[in-house]
Design an enzyme around this catalytic site. Structure first.
Site, PDB file in Angstrom:
ATOM      1  N   LEU A   1       0.839  -1.193   0.000  1.00  0.00           N
ATOM      2  CA  LEU A   1       0.000   0.000   0.000  1.00  0.00           C
ATOM      3  C   LEU A   1       0.877   1.246   0.000  1.00  0.00           C
ATOM      4  O   LEU A   1       1.934   1.269   0.642  1.00  0.00           O
ATOM      5  CB  LEU A   1      -0.917   0.014   1.229  1.00  0.00           C
ATOM      6  CG  LEU A   1      -1.849  -1.181   1.379  1.00  0.00           C
ATOM      7  CD1 LEU A   1      -2.836  -0.926   2.516  1.00  0.00           C
ATOM      8  CD2 LEU A   1      -2.597  -1.484   0.097  1.00  0.00           C
TER       9      LEU A   1
ATOM     10  N   GLY B   1       1.101  -5.180   1.314  1.00  0.00           N
ATOM     11  CA  GLY B   1       0.013  -5.235   0.322  1.00  0.00           C
ATOM     12  C   GLY B   1       0.426  -5.977  -0.949  1.00  0.00           C
ATOM     13  O   GLY B   1      -0.410  -6.597  -1.615  1.00  0.00           O
TER      14      GLY B   1
ATOM     15  N   ASN C   1       4.797  -7.564   6.492  1.00  0.00           N
ATOM     16  CA  ASN C   1       5.733  -6.933   7.437  1.00  0.00           C
ATOM     17  C   ASN C   1       5.113  -5.770   8.207  1.00  0.00           C
ATOM     18  O   ASN C   1       5.836  -4.965   8.795  1.00  0.00           O
ATOM     19  CB  ASN C   1       6.959  -6.431   6.662  1.00  0.00           C
ATOM     20  CG  ASN C   1       6.604  -5.392   5.622  1.00  0.00           C
ATOM     21  OD1 ASN C   1       5.573  -5.509   4.969  1.00  0.00           O
ATOM     22  ND2 ASN C   1       7.420  -4.372   5.467  1.00  0.00           N
ATOM     23  N   GLU C   2       3.775  -5.680   8.212  1.00  0.00           N
ATOM     24  CA  GLU C   2       3.093  -4.557   8.863  1.00  0.00           C
ATOM     25  C   GLU C   2       3.647  -4.250  10.256  1.00  0.00           C
ATOM     26  O   GLU C   2       3.856  -3.088  10.613  1.00  0.00           O
ATOM     27  CB  GLU C   2       1.581  -4.826   8.957  1.00  0.00           C
ATOM     28  CG  GLU C   2       0.798  -4.546   7.688  1.00  0.00           C
ATOM     29  CD  GLU C   2       0.923  -5.658   6.655  1.00  0.00           C
ATOM     30  OE1 GLU C   2       1.676  -6.627   6.876  1.00  0.00           O
ATOM     31  OE2 GLU C   2       0.256  -5.555   5.608  1.00  0.00           O
TER      32      GLU C   2
HETATM   33  N1  CO8 Z   1       4.503   3.639  -0.137  1.00  0.00           N
HETATM   34  C1  CO8 Z   1       4.951   4.872  -0.517  1.00  0.00           C
HETATM   35  N2  CO8 Z   1       6.213   5.114  -0.944  1.00  0.00           N
HETATM   36  C2  CO8 Z   1       7.058   4.069  -0.997  1.00  0.00           C
HETATM   37  C3  CO8 Z   1       6.660   2.767  -0.617  1.00  0.00           C
HETATM   38  C4  CO8 Z   1       5.316   2.576  -0.159  1.00  0.00           C
HETATM   39  N3  CO8 Z   1       4.857   1.377   0.216  1.00  0.00           N
HETATM   40  N4  CO8 Z   1       7.716   1.944  -0.771  1.00  0.00           N
HETATM   41  C5  CO8 Z   1       8.731   2.686  -1.239  1.00  0.00           C
HETATM   42  N5  CO8 Z   1       8.347   3.976  -1.376  1.00  0.00           N
HETATM   43  C6  CO8 Z   1       9.136   5.107  -1.909  1.00  0.00           C
HETATM   44  C7  CO8 Z   1      10.409   5.342  -1.110  1.00  0.00           C
HETATM   45  O1  CO8 Z   1      10.157   6.158   0.023  1.00  0.00           O
HETATM   46  C8  CO8 Z   1      11.275   6.034  -2.129  1.00  0.00           C
HETATM   47  O2  CO8 Z   1      10.847   7.369  -2.231  1.00  0.00           O
HETATM   48  P1  CO8 Z   1      11.899   8.560  -2.614  1.00  0.00           P
HETATM   49  O3  CO8 Z   1      12.437   8.206  -3.962  1.00  0.00           O
HETATM   50  O4  CO8 Z   1      11.058   9.792  -2.580  1.00  0.00           O
HETATM   51  O5  CO8 Z   1      12.939   8.531  -1.532  1.00  0.00           O
HETATM   52  C9  CO8 Z   1      10.889   5.343  -3.455  1.00  0.00           C
HETATM   53  O6  CO8 Z   1       9.597   4.775  -3.210  1.00  0.00           O
HETATM   54  C10 CO8 Z   1      11.852   4.257  -3.852  1.00  0.00           C
HETATM   55  O7  CO8 Z   1      12.018   3.353  -2.751  1.00  0.00           O
HETATM   56  P2  CO8 Z   1      13.449   2.717  -2.362  1.00  0.00           P
HETATM   57  O8  CO8 Z   1      14.527   3.705  -2.590  1.00  0.00           O
HETATM   58  O9  CO8 Z   1      13.314   2.148  -0.987  1.00  0.00           O
HETATM   59  O10 CO8 Z   1      13.549   1.556  -3.461  1.00  0.00           O
HETATM   60  P3  CO8 Z   1      14.365   0.194  -3.362  1.00  0.00           P
HETATM   61  O11 CO8 Z   1      14.355  -0.343  -4.752  1.00  0.00           O
HETATM   62  O12 CO8 Z   1      15.675   0.374  -2.671  1.00  0.00           O
HETATM   63  O13 CO8 Z   1      13.486  -0.758  -2.413  1.00  0.00           O
HETATM   64  C11 CO8 Z   1      11.417  -1.724  -1.623  1.00  0.00           C
HETATM   65  C12 CO8 Z   1      12.201  -1.143  -2.812  1.00  0.00           C
HETATM   66  C13 CO8 Z   1      12.067  -3.041  -1.182  1.00  0.00           C
HETATM   67  C14 CO8 Z   1       9.996  -1.971  -2.082  1.00  0.00           C
HETATM   68  C15 CO8 Z   1      11.480  -0.701  -0.458  1.00  0.00           C
HETATM   69  O14 CO8 Z   1      11.088   0.559  -0.967  1.00  0.00           O
HETATM   70  C16 CO8 Z   1      10.583  -1.023   0.691  1.00  0.00           C
HETATM   71  O15 CO8 Z   1      10.883  -1.891   1.503  1.00  0.00           O
HETATM   72  N6  CO8 Z   1       9.448  -0.277   0.804  1.00  0.00           N
HETATM   73  C17 CO8 Z   1       8.546  -0.370   1.907  1.00  0.00           C
HETATM   74  C18 CO8 Z   1       7.586  -1.454   1.676  1.00  0.00           C
HETATM   75  C19 CO8 Z   1       6.639  -1.590   2.822  1.00  0.00           C
HETATM   76  O16 CO8 Z   1       7.013  -1.782   3.961  1.00  0.00           O
HETATM   77  N7  CO8 Z   1       5.345  -1.496   2.519  1.00  0.00           N
HETATM   78  C20 CO8 Z   1       4.330  -1.623   3.487  1.00  0.00           C
HETATM   79  C21 CO8 Z   1       3.166  -0.762   3.131  1.00  0.00           C
HETATM   80  S1  CO8 Z   1       1.847  -0.984   4.299  1.00  0.00           S
HETATM   81  C22 CO8 Z   1       0.806  -2.134   3.575  1.00  0.00           C
HETATM   82  O17 CO8 Z   1       0.950  -2.490   2.445  1.00  0.00           O
HETATM   83  C23 CO8 Z   1      -0.338  -2.713   4.367  1.00  0.00           C
HETATM   84  C24 CO8 Z   1      -0.880  -1.795   5.372  1.00  0.00           C
HETATM   85  C25 CO8 Z   1      -2.080  -2.385   6.048  1.00  0.00           C
HETATM   86  C26 CO8 Z   1      -2.826  -1.308   6.831  1.00  0.00           C
HETATM   87  C27 CO8 Z   1      -2.939  -1.670   8.236  1.00  0.00           C
HETATM   88  C28 CO8 Z   1      -3.860  -0.749   9.011  1.00  0.00           C
HETATM   89  C29 CO8 Z   1      -3.227   0.593   9.363  1.00  0.00           C
END
Ligand code: CO8
Length: 244
Positions: free
Chosen positions: A50, A95, A119-120
Site C-alpha cells: 500500500l 500489500g 511486514n506490517e
Molecule cells: N509507499 C509509498 N512510498 C514508498 C513505498 C510505499 N509502500 N515503498 C517505497 N516507497 C518510496 C520510497 O520512500 C522512495 O521514495 P523517494 O524516492 O522519494 O525517496 C521510493 O519509493 C523508492 O524506494 P526505495 O529507494 O526504498 O527503493 P528500493 O528499490 O531500494 O526498495 C522496496 C524497494 C524493497 C519496495 C522498499 O522501498 C521497501 O521496503 N518499501 C517499503 C515497503 C513496505 O514496507 N510497505 C508496506 C506498506 S503498508 C501495507 O501495504 C499494508 C498496510 C495495512 C494497513 C494496516 C492498518 C493501518
C-alpha cells in the site's frame, strides 16, 4: 497477463487500486478470459504494498475512500472466478504480498534478494483480519502467527520452504512457467474449479463483506492516531535514509 507498471516501486495508491479493480472487473466480465497472470514491469519489485503516503496526514474522507478501494481490490481478486497466477518477479512486502496471496498459485523468481511477507508489524501497524485470514489459508496458523508478529520479510528460498510461494524458478523462466501452470489449471472444467474455489474461500470473503463498514471505521480510527502517524512517518524517513 496483467503487468504492474507504476514506477518506482508499484505502490498501491488509490489511483492504482482503482485501475487494478476496474481492469479485473473487465477481465472477469469477458467470457473469453478464463485466467490472468499478474506480474510486474518494474525491475526487482513486484509491488511495495500500500502507498504509505495515502495513509499519512490525510483527512478522514480520504482514509475511508482509500480503505474501501483496498477492500474492493481484495474482494475482487480473492473472489475471482478466473484462474489467477502471481509471477512474483521482485520484492513483495505487505500489500504486495497480499496480492500474491490472493492468487490461486504463486511462482517466485529464485533470487534471495527478493523477499515477500506481511511486514506490517515492522511499520508499527497491524495487518487487518482479512490479510491475516488470507495468509493463514496459504501457510497455516503457526507459520502465519510467527511471521505476522515478527513482521517477517522472507527471502524467496525461505518463502518457498514455508509454502508462502508454491514454486521458485530462475527469473528468465518465470513467464514460461507461469504460462505452463495456467495451462494446467485451465485444463479443468471452469464450473467445477470455480465452485471448489468458492467453497475454499467463501467464509473468509463473507467475513469482510459482513464487517466492511466496521473495518473501514477501525482503519480510520487506527490510522488517525498520532502514535500511528508517527510510526508511519518514521518508517518513510527510514526508507529515505537507507537510500542515501
Ligand atoms: N509507499 C509509498 N512510498 C514508498 C513505498 C510505499 N509502500 N515503498 C517505497 N516507497 C518510496 C520510497 O520512500 C522512495 O521514495 P523517494 O524516492 O522519494 O525517496 C521510493 O519509493 C523508492 O524506494 P526505495 O529507494 O526504498 O527503493 P528500493 O528499490 O531500494 O526498495 C522496496 C524497494 C524493497 C519496495 C522498499 O522501498 C521497501 O521496503 N518499501 C517499503 C515497503 C513496505 O514496507 N510497505 C508496506 C506498506 S503498508 C501495507 O501495504 C499494508 C498496510 C495495512 C494497513 C494496516 C492498518 C493501518
Amino acid at each position: 497477463m496483467m503487468k504492474f507498471k507504476s514506477p518506482p516501486v508499484n505502490s498501491l495508491s488509490l489511483e492504482f487500486l482503482t485501475e487494478f479493480s476496474i481492469s479485473l472487473e473487465k477481465l472477469e466480465n469477458d467470457r473469453a478470459c478464463r485466467g490472468v497472470i499478474i506480474t510486474s514491469a518494474v525491475p526487482k519489485i513486484f509491488s511495495s504494498g500500500l502507498d504509505i503516503t495515502e495513509m499519512c496526514g490525510k483527512n478522514v474522507e480520504h482514509y475511508a475512500e482509500f480503505w474501501r478501494a483496498v477492500q474492493e481490490l481484495w474482494l475482487r481478486l480473492y473472489g475471482s472466478n478466473m484462474v489467477t497466477v502471481a509471477a512474483v518477479n521482485g520484492s513483495s512486502p505487505a500489500g504486495g504480498c497480499l496480492v500474491a496471496l490472493s492468487c490461486d498459485y504463486r511462482i517466485m523468481a529464485e533470487n534471495p534478494k527478493f523477499s515477500i511477507g506481511l511486514n506490517e508489524a515492522q511499520l508499527g501497524i497491524v495487518a487487518p483480519f482479512w490479510f491475516k485470514d488470507t495468509f493463514v489459508n496459504v501457510v497455516g496458523h503457526r507459520v502465519a502467527e510467527r511471521s505476522l508478529q515478527l513482521g517477517s520479510l522472507h527471502p524467496a528460498p525461505e518463502a518457498h520452504k514455508l509454502g508462502l510461494v508454491d514454486e521458485l524458478v530462475p527469473e528468465e523462466k518465470l513467464m514460461e512457467k507461469a504460462a505452463a501452470v495456467m495451462a494446467q489449471w485451465l485444463a479443468l472444467p471452469d464450473h467445477a474449479r470455480q465452485l471448489t474455489k468458492t467453497m475454499m474461500r467463501k467464509a473468509v470473503l463473507d467475513r469482510l463483506v459482513a464487517h466492511r463498514e466496521e473495518d473501514i471505521k477501525n482503519f480510520i480510527t487506527f490510522v488517525s492516531k498520532e502514535s500511528i502517524q508517527k510510526s508511519l512517518r518514521m518508517y518513510m524517513e527510514m526508507l529515505k535514509k537507507r537510500k542515501s
